[in-house]
Each structure stands twice: as C-alpha cells, then as structure tokens.
Design an enzyme around this catalytic site. Structure first.
Site, PDB file in Angstrom:
ATOM      1  N   SER A 265     -13.446   2.145  -7.516  1.00 48.10           N
ATOM      2  CA  SER A 265     -14.524   2.340  -8.492  1.00 48.10           C
ATOM      3  C   SER A 265     -14.089   3.363  -9.536  1.00 48.10           C
ATOM      4  O   SER A 265     -14.491   3.278 -10.702  1.00 48.10           O
ATOM      5  CB  SER A 265     -15.804   2.799  -7.786  1.00 48.10           C
ATOM      6  OG  SER A 265     -15.566   3.935  -6.995  1.00 48.10           O
ATOM      7  N   SER A 266     -13.243   4.321  -9.147  1.00 48.04           N
ATOM      8  CA  SER A 266     -12.799   5.357 -10.098  1.00 48.04           C
ATOM      9  C   SER A 266     -11.946   4.749 -11.212  1.00 48.04           C
ATOM     10  O   SER A 266     -12.140   5.058 -12.393  1.00 48.04           O
ATOM     11  CB  SER A 266     -12.027   6.462  -9.378  1.00 48.04           C
ATOM     12  OG  SER A 266     -10.929   5.932  -8.677  1.00 48.04           O
TER      13      SER A 266
ATOM     14  N   GLU B 298       0.840  -1.204   0.000  1.00 50.92           N
ATOM     15  CA  GLU B 298       0.000   0.000   0.000  1.00 50.92           C
ATOM     16  C   GLU B 298       0.872   1.250   0.000  1.00 50.92           C
ATOM     17  O   GLU B 298       1.888   1.320   0.706  1.00 50.92           O
ATOM     18  CB  GLU B 298      -0.895  -0.013   1.245  1.00 50.92           C
ATOM     19  CG  GLU B 298      -2.247   0.602   1.025  1.00 50.92           C
ATOM     20  CD  GLU B 298      -3.093  -0.180   0.025  1.00 50.92           C
ATOM     21  OE1 GLU B 298      -3.131   0.230  -1.157  1.00 50.92           O
ATOM     22  OE2 GLU B 298      -3.723  -1.159   0.406  1.00 50.92           O
TER      23      GLU B 298
ATOM     24  N   ASP C 146      -4.147   0.811  -9.384  1.00 48.48           N
ATOM     25  CA  ASP C 146      -5.591   0.573  -9.474  1.00 48.48           C
ATOM     26  C   ASP C 146      -6.017   0.313 -10.915  1.00 48.48           C
ATOM     27  O   ASP C 146      -6.767  -0.623 -11.201  1.00 48.48           O
ATOM     28  CB  ASP C 146      -6.370   1.760  -8.911  1.00 48.48           C
ATOM     29  CG  ASP C 146      -6.117   1.967  -7.434  1.00 48.48           C
ATOM     30  OD1 ASP C 146      -5.473   1.102  -6.805  1.00 48.48           O
ATOM     31  OD2 ASP C 146      -6.555   3.004  -6.905  1.00 48.48           O
TER      32      ASP C 146
ATOM     33  N   TYR D 227      -3.412  12.356   0.780  1.00 52.35           N
ATOM     34  CA  TYR D 227      -2.700  11.529  -0.199  1.00 52.35           C
ATOM     35  C   TYR D 227      -1.598  12.350  -0.870  1.00 52.35           C
ATOM     36  O   TYR D 227      -0.446  11.929  -0.948  1.00 52.35           O
ATOM     37  CB  TYR D 227      -3.719  11.040  -1.236  1.00 52.35           C
ATOM     38  CG  TYR D 227      -3.185  10.094  -2.274  1.00 52.35           C
ATOM     39  CD1 TYR D 227      -3.301   8.714  -2.120  1.00 52.35           C
ATOM     40  CD2 TYR D 227      -2.567  10.567  -3.417  1.00 52.35           C
ATOM     41  CE1 TYR D 227      -2.822   7.838  -3.082  1.00 52.35           C
ATOM     42  CE2 TYR D 227      -2.080   9.700  -4.380  1.00 52.35           C
ATOM     43  CZ  TYR D 227      -2.217   8.344  -4.205  1.00 52.35           C
ATOM     44  OH  TYR D 227      -1.728   7.480  -5.158  1.00 52.35           O
TER      45      TYR D 227
END
Length: 388
Positions: free
Chosen positions: A128-129, A36, A173, A223
C-alpha cells in the site's frame, strides 16, 4: 468494486472541498509471484499489480496551500508549498512529503487538494505504501505536466521511502505499481530496470492471499539488518572471487567455499539470495511452459528458504503455508513481502477457494485466536488516470 471506491472518494472530496474533483487516479497494490528479498540484491523479481487500489481524488488550486485528506484514517494534513518539507510525526503524511520534496525540484507546482482511500489492506505485504507514493507522484505529474517517465515515478517513490519513511526498500514494489499490466507478470532486472512482460494465465488455477493479520514490530529493523548482513556477505565473497560483481554472478558452490569466513548466519542469508535469483529464472520458464506444478514447488522452496535461511517469516506465516502444503488443490504457497507478518500467496485450483479459506480460517482461529482474512486477487494494470 473499483467503481464503488471511486464514487466513495469523489463524494467525500465534494464534502470536504465543496466541489467535484478534477481528476481521479488509481494506483494498485502488488503481489510478487517469486523473488523475495532479491530486489535489493541485484536479482530478478516477478511481481504483478493487482485489483486492489489506492484511489486519489485530486484538484489543483491557484494558491500554494496543499491539503491531504486520509478518508480511511479520518485524518488530514495541510501545509504551504513554500514550507520547508521534512518528516513529521504523522507517518502516512511522510509518504506524500517525501515525493513532494523531489517534485518541487522538477517543475512549477501549485497548491492542490487530495482525498485518498484504499482497498489495499494495510500491513498485509501488498505494498500500500508504494501505491500511495507512486499514485501521488503520477497524479502530480499529470496535473502539473511535469513530463516524468514511469521509471522516474517509480524511483521517486522508492527514494521517498528511503528518505522520509526510513525503509531502505528495493525498487520492486514501486515498479510493479506503476508498470503493472493486466494478466501479465513483470520479470524485472533490479540492476538495470530492464523488464519484460510474461503472460500470467494460470488456466485452472487462481491466486488466493491469506492474511495472517499480524505485523510483528521488527519489520523495519529486521529488513534493514538483512540488508547489512547480505552486504557484508557479498564483500567477503568478492574478496575471495574477484570476478563476482553482484549476487547474480555468484554460484552456490562459491558461497559454500567461503562458508567458514561468512559465519553461519551470513552464510545462510547469502545462500538464500543465490538460490532465489535462480528460482525466479526457473519460475519464468515454468510460466512460459504452463508448468504450474513446477511453479508451485518453487514457491514452497522460496518459503522454506525465507523461513529457515533468511529468517523473515514468523510462526503464523509458517502455519499458513504448512496448512496447505499437502492439500491436493494447492500447488504452492509461500509468505510474501518483507516478512514478519502479512500474507501468504497460494496457487489454488479454481472452484476450491472457498472450501480452502473456510478450512484454514478455522484451523488458524483455533491455534492463534485470530480471524484470518482472505483475498482472491486478479492481475491488473498499473497506476493510471481513471476514465469514467
């Protein structure tokens, strides 16, 4: 579940445009087993696509008019292909416009009609993006025969997020959404985009996601701040150790040697990154050996690092991990995704999932007055044309 989603989206498309869609595409969300916040730090990551999707019903038309219909939001947006494309107030639209902005430079597009709906829970850290960006790029690539590779589609999705959404995300992602393979995790080198599949047969164990249902507002700012912090840290490390090109070349001992120069906060950020890059390699080794006890302990180490050193967890996520830390049926757990909310990922003994979900839901509700959501997920294939 998949068929039901496809049917709902197809039916809704017919209601909007008085015709059946020409094509249906499915673009999955993703989990990350481990690794991560290292995708933008030149590390390795270990993601997989999952059986939750954004479904797109698509038809091209002969004009230059484009219509986007967000079924779940009960919202729509129309524009002309010849319009100048720039970010708009409707955030969901920007994911599409950012992709289209790049595709317009690559081939002859025509107008199109799209209805989309999702079973990927929003704000849960399941990307989801990325599914939205990559599914849209994949669909237009297919229907307009643009000749893009899967890698190009993933990079287009990432750039869309940078330029039109304002999140300076890494590539993981989008890559996982496009390159996902059933029952496999992807060991991805975020430097070179070299990748390899590793079988993800958890045997007597399964993956359960516990959704905190919170999304703290500093996700984007937090972020981007983390990225700035680790960039500063790497610059200091390079000054002192010229042989270091990226965090991958850096050792824990080197971080310790420049601790004073880094300052406490940046030292802890860098320490997490160096340790996490190593944990991914150890996790691949554990998977290959079916050593799930080791994999679980690595997941817990990652969570503690994200919480204490990288400081992207939150009270609710820490609670969810602590709630299962000593459960004999759970080998490992950690927060997943950008942080500040979203899901924990848990490696749970098959047959005990419902009991675990019921217990943690009860404890979570008592503490935070929030109804926990749980998802049992399977590892699925990446973005694809749906064949009936």
């Amino acid at each position: 579940m998949k068929k039901k989603l496809v049917k709902q989206v197809s039916t809704f498309f017919e209601g909007c445009f008085n015709a059946e869609p020409q094509h249906i595409f499915l673009s999955p969300g993703r989990i990350n087993i481990i690794g991560e916040h290292v995708d933008y730090n030149d590390g390795f990551v270990l993601p997989a696509a999952i059986n939750k999707y954004v479904c797109f019903a698509v038809s091209q038309n002969e004009g230059t008019q484009c219509s986007l219909v967000a079924k779940d939001l009960n919202d729509n947006y129309s524009f002309d292909l010849n319009d100048e494309l720039k970010p708009v107030d409707k955030m969901w639209v920007n994911y599409f416009l950012g992709v289209l902005h790049q595709l317009k430079q690559r081939g002859n597009l025509k107008g199109f009609n799209i209805v989309f709906s999702s079973t990927i829970p929003m704000g849960s850290g399941l990307s989801s993006s990325a599914a939205l960006e990559c599914g849209f790029a994949y669909a237009l690539n297919e229907i307009f025969e643009l000749g893009l590779t899967k890698e190009e589609i993933a990079l287009i999705g990432q750039k869309s997020e940078h330029t039109f959404v304002g999140v300076n995300c890494g590539i993981m992602d989008q890559f996982a959404s496009v390159f996902g393979k059933k029952n496999c995790v992807i060991k991805l080198d975020c430097n070179t985009l070299d990748y390899e599949y590793h079988k993800a047969d958890f045997k007597d164990y399964t993956l359960v996601l516990l959704d905190s249902k919170v999304k703290h507002t500093h996700l984007t700012s937090g972020y981007n701040v983390r990225r700035q912090e680790v960039e500063k840290g790497l610059a200091v490390i390079k000054e002192n150790f010229p042989e270091v090109k990226t965090f991958r070349d850096c050792t824990e001992a080197q971080v310790e040697q420049v601790k004073q120069k880094l300052g406490d906060t940046i030292y802890r950020r860098c320490l997490f990154v160096v340790r996490e890059i190593q944990r991914v390699l150890d996790a691949v080794d554990a998977l290959e050996k079916s050593d799930f006890v080791k994999l679980g302990s690595l997941m817990l180490e990652t969570h503690d690092g994200l919480s204490q050193n990288y400081e992207v967890s939150c009270e609710e996520l820490d609670f969810l991990v602590d709630a299962v830390r000593n459960d004999k049926n759970v080998l490992g757990a950690r927060m997943m995704g950008g942080g500040f909310g979203g899901c924990s990922i848990n490696l749970v003994k098959k047959g005990t999932e419902d009991e675990l979900i019921e217990r943690v839901s009860r404890e979570y509700k008592a503490k935070y007055h929030i109804a926990l959501e749980a998802y049992k997920v399977k590892i699925a294939k990446g973005t694809s044309l749906y064949k009936k």
